[in-house]
Design a protein around this motif. Structure first.
Motif, PDB file in Angstrom:
ATOM      1  N   THR A  37       0.842  -1.196   0.000  1.00  0.00           N
ATOM      2  CA  THR A  37       0.000   0.000   0.000  1.00  0.00           C
ATOM      3  C   THR A  37       0.871   1.237   0.000  1.00  0.00           C
ATOM      4  O   THR A  37       2.034   1.202   0.435  1.00  0.00           O
ATOM      5  CB  THR A  37      -0.947   0.020   1.215  1.00  0.00           C
ATOM      6  N   PHE A  38       0.317   2.344  -0.485  1.00  0.00           N
ATOM      7  CA  PHE A  38       0.985   3.639  -0.417  1.00  0.00           C
ATOM      8  C   PHE A  38       0.340   4.540   0.627  1.00  0.00           C
ATOM      9  O   PHE A  38       0.628   5.743   0.684  1.00  0.00           O
ATOM     10  CB  PHE A  38       0.944   4.314  -1.794  1.00  0.00           C
ATOM     11  N   CYS A  84       8.396   5.200  -3.686  1.00  0.00           N
ATOM     12  CA  CYS A  84       7.634   5.948  -4.679  1.00  0.00           C
ATOM     13  C   CYS A  84       8.290   5.892  -6.054  1.00  0.00           C
ATOM     14  O   CYS A  84       9.514   5.870  -6.178  1.00  0.00           O
ATOM     15  CB  CYS A  84       7.502   7.396  -4.220  1.00  0.00           C
ATOM     16  N   GLY A  85       7.455   5.867  -7.099  1.00  0.00           N
ATOM     17  CA  GLY A  85       7.943   5.906  -8.464  1.00  0.00           C
ATOM     18  C   GLY A  85       8.230   4.538  -9.035  1.00  0.00           C
ATOM     19  O   GLY A  85       8.297   3.531  -8.322  1.00  0.00           O
ATOM     20  N   VAL A  91      11.969  -2.214  -7.461  1.00  0.00           N
ATOM     21  CA  VAL A  91      12.854  -2.687  -6.389  1.00  0.00           C
ATOM     22  C   VAL A  91      12.048  -3.411  -5.313  1.00  0.00           C
ATOM     23  O   VAL A  91      12.459  -4.475  -4.815  1.00  0.00           O
ATOM     24  CB  VAL A  91      13.646  -1.511  -5.782  1.00  0.00           C
ATOM     25  N   ALA A  92      10.896  -2.850  -4.948  1.00  0.00           N
ATOM     26  CA  ALA A  92      10.066  -3.478  -3.913  1.00  0.00           C
ATOM     27  C   ALA A  92       9.646  -4.890  -4.328  1.00  0.00           C
ATOM     28  O   ALA A  92       9.750  -5.834  -3.540  1.00  0.00           O
ATOM     29  CB  ALA A  92       8.841  -2.613  -3.623  1.00  0.00           C
ATOM     30  N   MET A 198       2.430   6.767 -10.932  1.00  0.00           N
ATOM     31  CA  MET A 198       3.871   6.671 -11.169  1.00  0.00           C
ATOM     32  C   MET A 198       4.449   5.261 -11.072  1.00  0.00           C
ATOM     33  O   MET A 198       5.664   5.104 -11.213  1.00  0.00           O
ATOM     34  CB  MET A 198       4.610   7.574 -10.176  1.00  0.00           C
ATOM     35  N   GLU A 199       3.619   4.247 -10.847  1.00  0.00           N
ATOM     36  CA  GLU A 199       4.183   2.921 -10.585  1.00  0.00           C
ATOM     37  C   GLU A 199       3.623   1.760 -11.418  1.00  0.00           C
ATOM     38  O   GLU A 199       4.300   0.742 -11.582  1.00  0.00           O
ATOM     39  CB  GLU A 199       3.991   2.549  -9.102  1.00  0.00           C
ATOM     40  N   ALA A 200       2.395   1.859 -11.898  1.00  0.00           N
ATOM     41  CA  ALA A 200       1.704   0.686 -12.439  1.00  0.00           C
ATOM     42  C   ALA A 200       2.479  -0.025 -13.545  1.00  0.00           C
ATOM     43  O   ALA A 200       2.598  -1.253 -13.552  1.00  0.00           O
ATOM     44  CB  ALA A 200       0.309   1.070 -12.944  1.00  0.00           C
ATOM     45  N   ALA A 201       3.011   0.720 -14.508  1.00  0.00           N
ATOM     46  CA  ALA A 201       3.728   0.090 -15.612  1.00  0.00           C
ATOM     47  C   ALA A 201       4.907  -0.734 -15.114  1.00  0.00           C
ATOM     48  O   ALA A 201       5.186  -1.826 -15.634  1.00  0.00           O
ATOM     49  CB  ALA A 201       4.195   1.140 -16.619  1.00  0.00           C
ATOM     50  N   ALA A 202       5.596  -0.231 -14.104  1.00  0.00           N
ATOM     51  CA  ALA A 202       6.725  -0.980 -13.541  1.00  0.00           C
ATOM     52  C   ALA A 202       6.239  -2.223 -12.801  1.00  0.00           C
ATOM     53  O   ALA A 202       6.809  -3.312 -12.952  1.00  0.00           O
ATOM     54  CB  ALA A 202       7.534  -0.082 -12.602  1.00  0.00           C
TER      55      ALA A 202
END
Length: 255
Positions: A37-38, A84-85, A91-92, A198-202
């Protein structure tokens, strides 16, 4: 094999032998099911209410993020946050996967690109426009990347069963929140995007690379659909954010 291109971001190595791998320095110690979660304050509330123990960390030079264990019946899962990002998202997943996590449900917020969106509306992204850099190191260049279809179906099935309204659609993943110009918003909206984050594509690219079941729950937060930004107090929607964490936990149990 290196696939050459005029632009470095579009050059891709088909090999799978990176010099640094998370498995080189991390051991399998975590449950296979994981919620990311963010929503820091709402996660801290859930942790406090359920007295969850810390069972690990995502480490960095700037910040160490705790990983909590949640036991339900005879099973358990882990709950944490991501950096974030797009690079932080990758990495996570890399490090959590190296530590034993095999199935992921992620919850966060996103900017709304459509004028009729309502703050708090739940969005299930089924694909993402790759307007960031990280995904190009996991998958060959393409305009979009799809989310793991079977996991999306599990999310949709749960929300329907619970009677929770939602929308499925395409999201725009950008590295630069201060470069969301009106013309770029219009371009992305015209190609079908309903949110920006900022994250979904990754997340989706790493999921495909390792064949990891993964899906994401977003809620429509600030409004960037017009000429001026409307925050809509998106980061104050505490009940929505807390409920999304609960939903993510219930969904990941079903994977």
């Amino acid at each position: 094999m290196i696939l050459k291109n005029k632009y470095p971001i579009c050059e891709f190595d088909t090999g799978k032998n990176p010099i640094i791998q998370a498995t080189n320095f991390l051991d399998k110690s975590l449950p296979e099911k994981c919620v990311i979660t963010f929503f820091r304050k709402e996660l801290e509330q859930f942790v406090s209410e359920n007295n969850l123990p810390v069972i690990g960390y995502l480490n960095s030079e700037v910040l160490d993020i705790p990983i909590y264990e949640y036991v339900y019946g005879a099973d358990k899962l882990c709950i944490t946050m991501a950096f974030c990002g797009a690079p932080g998202a990758a990495v996570a997943i890399e490090e959590l996967h190296a530590m034993g996590c095999e199935k992921f449900i992620i919850c966060g917020g996103a900017g709304a690109l459509t004028k009729d969106s309502k703050v708090g509306e739940i969005i299930i992204p089924v694909s993402a426009v790759r307007d960031e850099g990280t995904s190009y190191h996991y998958l060959e260049p393409s305009r979009e990347v799809e989310c793991h279809k079977e996991t999306v179906q599990t999310v949709v099935s749960y929300l329907k069963q619970m009677g929770i309204p939602f929308t499925t659609g395409k999201t725009w993943t950008s590295d630069a929140i201060y470069r969301e110009t009106p013309d770029m918003v219009e371009l992305r909206r015209n190609e079908g995007c309903i949110t920006v984050e900022m994250e979904a594509a990754a997340f989706f690219a790493v999921s495909q690379y390792y064949n990891i079941p993964l899906a994401q729950l977003l809620y429509a937060g600030d409004d960037v659909s017009g000429e001026e930004w409307d925050s809509r107090n998106w980061n104050m929607q505490k009940n929505i954010r807390y409920d999304l964490i609960i939903s993510a936990i219930e969904i990941v149990k079903k994977l």
